[in-house]
Design an enzyme around this catalytic site. Structure first.
Site, PDB file in Angstrom:
ATOM      1  N   ASP A 137       5.747   1.738   6.966  1.00 22.78           N
ATOM      2  CA  ASP A 137       4.413   1.171   6.726  1.00 22.78           C
ATOM      3  C   ASP A 137       3.728   2.041   5.682  1.00 22.78           C
ATOM      4  O   ASP A 137       3.206   3.083   6.026  1.00 22.78           O
ATOM      5  CB  ASP A 137       3.648   1.145   8.054  1.00 22.78           C
ATOM      6  CG  ASP A 137       2.213   0.685   7.917  1.00 22.78           C
ATOM      7  OD1 ASP A 137       1.851   0.187   6.857  1.00 22.78           O
ATOM      8  OD2 ASP A 137       1.452   0.848   8.897  1.00 22.78           O
ATOM      9  N   HIS A 149       3.333   3.134  13.176  1.00 22.36           N
ATOM     10  CA  HIS A 149       2.421   4.288  13.217  1.00 22.36           C
ATOM     11  C   HIS A 149       2.969   5.426  14.072  1.00 22.36           C
ATOM     12  O   HIS A 149       2.225   6.129  14.743  1.00 22.36           O
ATOM     13  CB  HIS A 149       1.019   3.863  13.665  1.00 22.36           C
ATOM     14  CG  HIS A 149       0.269   3.128  12.582  1.00 22.36           C
ATOM     15  ND1 HIS A 149      -1.098   3.015  12.547  1.00 22.36           N
ATOM     16  CD2 HIS A 149       0.717   2.482  11.467  1.00 22.36           C
ATOM     17  CE1 HIS A 149      -1.453   2.325  11.468  1.00 22.36           C
ATOM     18  NE2 HIS A 149      -0.364   1.985  10.808  1.00 22.36           N
ATOM     19  N   ASP A 194       3.818  -6.095   3.512  1.00 28.77           N
ATOM     20  CA  ASP A 194       3.526  -4.999   4.440  1.00 28.77           C
ATOM     21  C   ASP A 194       4.450  -5.155   5.647  1.00 28.77           C
ATOM     22  O   ASP A 194       5.284  -6.049   5.677  1.00 28.77           O
ATOM     23  CB  ASP A 194       2.038  -5.050   4.835  1.00 28.77           C
ATOM     24  CG  ASP A 194       1.483  -3.700   5.266  1.00 28.77           C
ATOM     25  OD1 ASP A 194       2.263  -2.818   5.668  1.00 28.77           O
ATOM     26  OD2 ASP A 194       0.249  -3.529   5.232  1.00 28.77           O
ATOM     27  N   GLU A 226      -5.218   1.693   2.418  1.00 29.94           N
ATOM     28  CA  GLU A 226      -5.114   0.520   3.301  1.00 29.94           C
ATOM     29  C   GLU A 226      -5.378   0.926   4.737  1.00 29.94           C
ATOM     30  O   GLU A 226      -6.038   0.213   5.495  1.00 29.94           O
ATOM     31  CB  GLU A 226      -3.720  -0.111   3.165  1.00 29.94           C
ATOM     32  CG  GLU A 226      -3.595  -1.481   3.859  1.00 29.94           C
ATOM     33  CD  GLU A 226      -3.176  -1.408   5.316  1.00 29.94           C
ATOM     34  OE1 GLU A 226      -3.194  -2.458   5.978  1.00 29.94           O
ATOM     35  OE2 GLU A 226      -2.843  -0.314   5.827  1.00 29.94           O
ATOM     36  N   GLU A 227      -4.851   2.084   5.126  1.00 27.37           N
ATOM     37  CA  GLU A 227      -4.946   2.516   6.525  1.00 27.37           C
ATOM     38  C   GLU A 227      -6.384   2.864   6.924  1.00 27.37           C
ATOM     39  O   GLU A 227      -6.676   3.053   8.093  1.00 27.37           O
ATOM     40  CB  GLU A 227      -4.010   3.708   6.788  1.00 27.37           C
ATOM     41  CG  GLU A 227      -2.529   3.420   6.558  1.00 27.37           C
ATOM     42  CD  GLU A 227      -1.917   2.453   7.571  1.00 27.37           C
ATOM     43  OE1 GLU A 227      -2.632   2.030   8.502  1.00 27.37           O
ATOM     44  OE2 GLU A 227      -0.735   2.115   7.401  1.00 27.37           O
ATOM     45  N   HIS A 234       0.809  -1.224   0.000  1.00 25.05           N
ATOM     46  CA  HIS A 234       0.000   0.000   0.000  1.00 25.05           C
ATOM     47  C   HIS A 234       0.841   1.272   0.000  1.00 25.05           C
ATOM     48  O   HIS A 234       1.878   1.355   0.643  1.00 25.05           O
ATOM     49  CB  HIS A 234      -1.048   0.001   1.111  1.00 25.05           C
ATOM     50  CG  HIS A 234      -0.553   0.048   2.524  1.00 25.05           C
ATOM     51  ND1 HIS A 234      -0.337   1.231   3.201  1.00 25.05           N
ATOM     52  CD2 HIS A 234      -0.266  -0.932   3.413  1.00 25.05           C
ATOM     53  CE1 HIS A 234       0.045   0.965   4.438  1.00 25.05           C
ATOM     54  NE2 HIS A 234       0.111  -0.335   4.592  1.00 25.05           N
TER      55      HIS A 234
HETATM   56 CO    CO Z   1      -0.380   0.817   8.960  1.00 32.11          CO
HETATM   57 ZN    ZN Z   2       0.666  -1.242   6.400  1.00 34.67          ZN
END
Ligand code: CO
Ligand code: ZN
Length: 338
Positions: free
Chosen positions: A166, A307, A221, A198-199, A63
């Site tokens: 990410d 994150h 990922d 995706e998030e 992603h």
């Molecule tokens: Co993420």
């Molecule tokens: Zn991810």
């Protein structure tokens, strides 16, 4: 080469829904390594690398989007209230900078709190340095989305510190895979999907997988680790190889796909780990539920501090993920193998 690509991707602006700048970088990178490049209605970038014959269709997904914040209200003093785009902790935001697509930079403030435990996004605001509402509105509108502003440290030995590992690390892996396939005769039709949103709940992968209609799906990922002080127990560490997914909240990897990954890693002497992620999902979730079901798995880059603006991964794991995927693609990944 891989490090340069990583730096470019890791520093790019691309919160969910605003993946354009990342898509443009990727589109340029895959030029000359693809038979077909297209963008679908949601903004997924789909790169096709055909086989000589009519081989099985293999979907590889990473992603493009990252987490961020979205402006919801601008007050008379020019402070911007916001909501989250994906999994954003208020504690992570304190002291950080975010940047909007037009380059406007802001930092975070909070209302007076009696207890730090009362910190919530609803009590916070973005301060873009505006003197009043009018000057704020010249720079930011309700609905504008910002992402972390951070440079990427890719040259500090083997460890990378950056925002959006990410999943820009996964994007870099798949670009590198396409480059290494150049001139190679492989038995699979490869569909690389650089997905959007995706998030926000693996939205892009859902429509892209329906469109590709693959015989097998593999997402690339990040995953968490258990290798920091007093960490929640997890059998994944930085630098011990890409993690072959067994389970996360969105999928139980197809046993044969998982087994094939393990067998291939062993054959090629590529280090690997097994991943059980207790919380969080990936694009593998929607991919394996496409149409009548698609045998699917995932290869994960072990990453600490997910994150946050300072996620950490090991370059060896990223390089070994490339090797593992290239080795997998040398086998016909159709029904016979599965
Ligand atoms: Co993420
Ligand atoms: Zn991810």
């Amino acid at each position: 080469m891989l490090k340069e690509l990583l730096k470019k991707l890791l520093e790019a602006y691309g919160p969910a829904g605003n993946e354009g700048p990342v898509r443009e970088i990727l589109r340029k990178e895959v030029e000359g390594f693809a038979d077909e490049v297209k963008v679908d209605a949601l903004g997924n970038l789909i790169v096709v690398r055909k086989a000589a014959g009519a081989g099985p269709r293999v979907l590889l997904a990473a992603h493009m989007d990252e987490i961020g914040v979205i402006a919801t209200h601008i007050d008379e003093k020019g402070f911007v209230r916001f909501s989250n785009i994906g999994g954003v902790s208020p504690y992570v935001l304190l002291g950080q900078r975010v940047v909007f697509e037009n380059g406007t930079v802001g930092t975070f403030g909070t209302e007076k709190l009696d207890d730090i435990k009362d910190l919530k996004l609803a009590k916070m605001f973005i301060d873009i340095g505006a003197t009043d509402e009018k000057s704020a509105r010249e720079k930011v509108s309700v609905g504008d989305i910002a992402g972390f502003q951070r440079d990427a440290r890719v040259d500090g030995g083997g460890r990378i510190i950056a925002k959006s590992l990410d999943d820009r690390s996964g994007c870099a892996v798949l670009v590198q895979v396409l480059k290494e396939l150049k001139g190679r005769d492989i038995p699979n039709q490869v569909y690389v999907v650089f997905s959007v949103q995706e998030e926000l709940g693996t939205r892009g992968a859902k429509t892209a997988a329906y469109g590709v209609n693959p015989d097998i799906g593999i997402a690339v990922d990040v995953t968490g680790t258990g290798d920091t002080p007093e960490a929640h127990p997890m059998a994944v560490s930085l630098g011990k190889g890409p993690a072959i997914k067994v389970k996360d909240s969105s999928v139980i990897a197809h046993p044969r796909v998982r087994q094939l990954m393990v067998e291939t890693a062993k054959e090629k002497g590529i280090p690997y780990q097994l991943e059980v992620l207790e919380r969080g999902g990936t694009d593998t979730g929607p991919i394996h539920l496409t149409r009548e079901g698609v045998p699917s798995g995932a290869i994960s880059i072990p990453t600490r501090y997910l994150h946050t603006p300072s996620e950490m991964a090991d370059i060896d794991d990223i390089e070994n993920a490339v090797k593992l995927i290239v080795a997998l693609l040398e086998k016909p990944l159709g029904e016979k193998v599965l």
